[in-house]
Structure formats: C-alpha cells, structure tokens
Design an enzyme around this catalytic site. Sequence first.
Site, mmCIF file in Angstrom:
data_model
loop_
_atom_site.group_PDB
_atom_site.id
_atom_site.type_symbol
_atom_site.label_atom_id
_atom_site.label_comp_id
_atom_site.label_asym_id
_atom_site.label_seq_id
_atom_site.Cartn_x
_atom_site.Cartn_y
_atom_site.Cartn_z
ATOM 1 N N CYS A 14 30.922 -16.720 27.651
ATOM 2 C CA CYS A 14 30.140 -15.807 26.805
ATOM 3 C C CYS A 14 31.114 -15.114 25.853
ATOM 4 O O CYS A 14 32.234 -15.602 25.642
ATOM 5 C CB CYS A 14 29.334 -14.819 27.651
ATOM 6 S SG CYS A 14 30.327 -13.697 28.661
ATOM 7 N N ASN A 17 33.105 -11.948 28.502
ATOM 8 C CA ASN A 17 33.466 -12.349 29.870
ATOM 9 C C ASN A 17 33.379 -11.180 30.859
ATOM 10 O O ASN A 17 34.146 -11.110 31.820
ATOM 11 C CB ASN A 17 34.862 -13.006 29.910
ATOM 12 C CG ASN A 17 35.207 -13.695 31.230
ATOM 13 O OD1 ASN A 17 36.358 -13.736 31.635
ATOM 14 N ND2 ASN A 17 34.218 -14.251 31.912
ATOM 15 N N CYS A 19 29.793 -9.600 31.214
ATOM 16 C CA CYS A 19 28.373 -9.490 31.599
ATOM 17 C C CYS A 19 27.794 -10.839 32.040
ATOM 18 O O CYS A 19 27.550 -11.053 33.223
ATOM 19 C CB CYS A 19 27.540 -8.936 30.438
ATOM 20 S SG CYS A 19 28.020 -7.272 29.917
ATOM 21 N N ARG A 20 27.564 -11.743 31.065
ATOM 22 C CA ARG A 20 26.821 -12.973 31.366
ATOM 23 C C ARG A 20 27.652 -14.023 32.093
ATOM 24 O O ARG A 20 27.213 -14.565 33.118
ATOM 25 C CB ARG A 20 26.257 -13.577 30.064
ATOM 26 C CG ARG A 20 25.164 -12.741 29.444
ATOM 27 C CD ARG A 20 24.877 -13.184 28.017
ATOM 28 N NE ARG A 20 26.007 -12.877 27.129
ATOM 29 C CZ ARG A 20 26.086 -13.212 25.854
ATOM 30 N NH1 ARG A 20 25.098 -13.908 25.299
ATOM 31 N NH2 ARG A 20 27.137 -12.878 25.118
ATOM 32 N N SER A 21 28.830 -14.383 31.550
ATOM 33 C CA SER A 21 29.529 -15.540 32.135
ATOM 34 C C SER A 21 30.058 -15.294 33.556
ATOM 35 O O SER A 21 29.988 -16.216 34.379
ATOM 36 C CB SER A 21 30.615 -16.089 31.200
ATOM 37 O OG SER A 21 31.601 -15.138 30.928
ATOM 38 N N ASP A 132 22.496 -11.305 25.105
ATOM 39 C CA ASP A 132 23.575 -10.398 25.504
ATOM 40 C C ASP A 132 22.977 -9.086 26.020
ATOM 41 O O ASP A 132 22.324 -8.365 25.274
ATOM 42 C CB ASP A 132 24.440 -10.144 24.261
ATOM 43 C CG ASP A 132 25.675 -9.336 24.593
ATOM 44 O OD1 ASP A 132 25.761 -8.796 25.715
ATOM 45 O OD2 ASP A 132 26.547 -9.252 23.722
HETATM 46 P P1 4NP Z 1 29.115 -10.655 27.537
HETATM 47 O O1 4NP Z 1 28.660 -9.235 26.955
HETATM 48 O O2 4NP Z 1 29.505 -11.496 26.330
HETATM 49 O O3 4NP Z 1 27.898 -11.163 28.211
HETATM 50 O O4 4NP Z 1 30.277 -10.371 28.464
HETATM 51 C C1 4NP Z 1 29.456 -8.453 26.112
HETATM 52 C C2 4NP Z 1 30.428 -7.651 26.683
HETATM 53 C C3 4NP Z 1 31.205 -6.849 25.866
HETATM 54 C C4 4NP Z 1 31.013 -6.854 24.499
HETATM 55 C C5 4NP Z 1 30.042 -7.668 23.937
HETATM 56 C C6 4NP Z 1 29.260 -8.467 24.747
HETATM 57 N N1 4NP Z 1 31.783 -6.004 23.663
HETATM 58 O O5 4NP Z 1 31.515 -5.967 22.457
HETATM 59 O O6 4NP Z 1 32.722 -5.351 24.171
#
Ligand code: 4NP
Length: 165
Positions: A14, A17, A19-21, A132
């Site tokens: 994602c 790294n 939340c989702r992945s 997201d």
């Molecule tokens: P992820 O979510 O891609 O599912 O881990 C996010 C986590 C952090 C951020 C964006 C999306 N950020 O902008 O810090």
Amino acid sequence: MSHPLKPIRVLMVCLGNICRSPLAEGVLKQVATQHGFQDRVEVDSAGTADYHVDDLPDRRSRQVASMHGFELDHVGRQFKRHDFERFDWILVMDDSNYRDVISLAKSESERSKVHLITEFDPTKKYGKIVPDPYYGDLDDFIEVYRQLECCCEQFIRKVLSQADR
Ligand code: 4NP
C-alpha cells in the site's frame, strides 16, 4: 521421493505500510493457516512511500487484527526493486500503488507479478480498490478487513490449490 513444495511468496503493498498492507499480510497468514496452508505461503508487506519506515502498524489496524485473534508485528518498510526477485505475487491495494510499483518494473516477468488484490474478490461488492482508511475511523478499518478477507480467501483457493496440481 516426494519433494516439499516451494512456498509461494506474497508481498502486500500500500502507500504507507501501516494501515492496509500489514493488515492484508496478517489476514492472508490467518486464512492460509485456517486452510492448513501455513507452510505453503510466505507473506510480507511494504509501502510505496517511506513515511513510516520502522513504524508499527496503525493502532486501528492492530485493533482490528486483535478483534479477529491475531497480532500484527510488522515493521514498516519501503518497497524496493529487489522485491520483484523476492516475491512471486505483489498484491497492491489501489491504482496509485499499482502505478508506483509498475513504474519500477523492468521486464514483463516483473510486471506480471503485480496485481490489484481486488482481482481476487469474488463478491465484487467492495469495489475495484481497497480504500485508504488512514483519515477514517475504526469502522473504515473494519470494512477494509472484510474486503481483505474475501480477497485472501479467494487467493488461497485459486493460487494454492492450483499449485498443488
Ligand atoms: P496505508 O495508509 O497506505 O494503508 O498504510 C496510509 C498511511 C499513512 C499515510 C497515508 C496512507 N500517510 O500519508 O502518512
């Protein structure tokens, strides 16, 4: 003499790294275990960005995991070119992850490893991407969990049972 089957190596990707992945990594490990395939699959996760290198998963992803009986102990890392060699399947969460990973691929064989994880959702009720949840609330993480569970169930069914033949 029979030879042990080589594990299938899967990388969940994602943006951050956190939340989702990492949740997808945990869900695939759990689903594989439920099907008795825990030794047949190796799972890791990475982010296309480097914002959260060395961070633990978001507390909401960890909460959803613990609600389902597993822990997330992944440490954030960024996707690197060598991941194309290390993994058989690179499963991305959305179109922007897809573009970022594909832009690093140098051959058709590398490009062919990259798939939207939603390709494996047989219900199609969640849509074409895993949204997201970072700016959302716990309910958004719970919805992501449900979507990932559908995708991972089908991935194990399609990919591992085919590999057995
Ligand atoms: P992820 O979510 O891609 O599912 O881990 C996010 C986590 C952090 C951020 C964006 C999306 N950020 O902008 O810090």
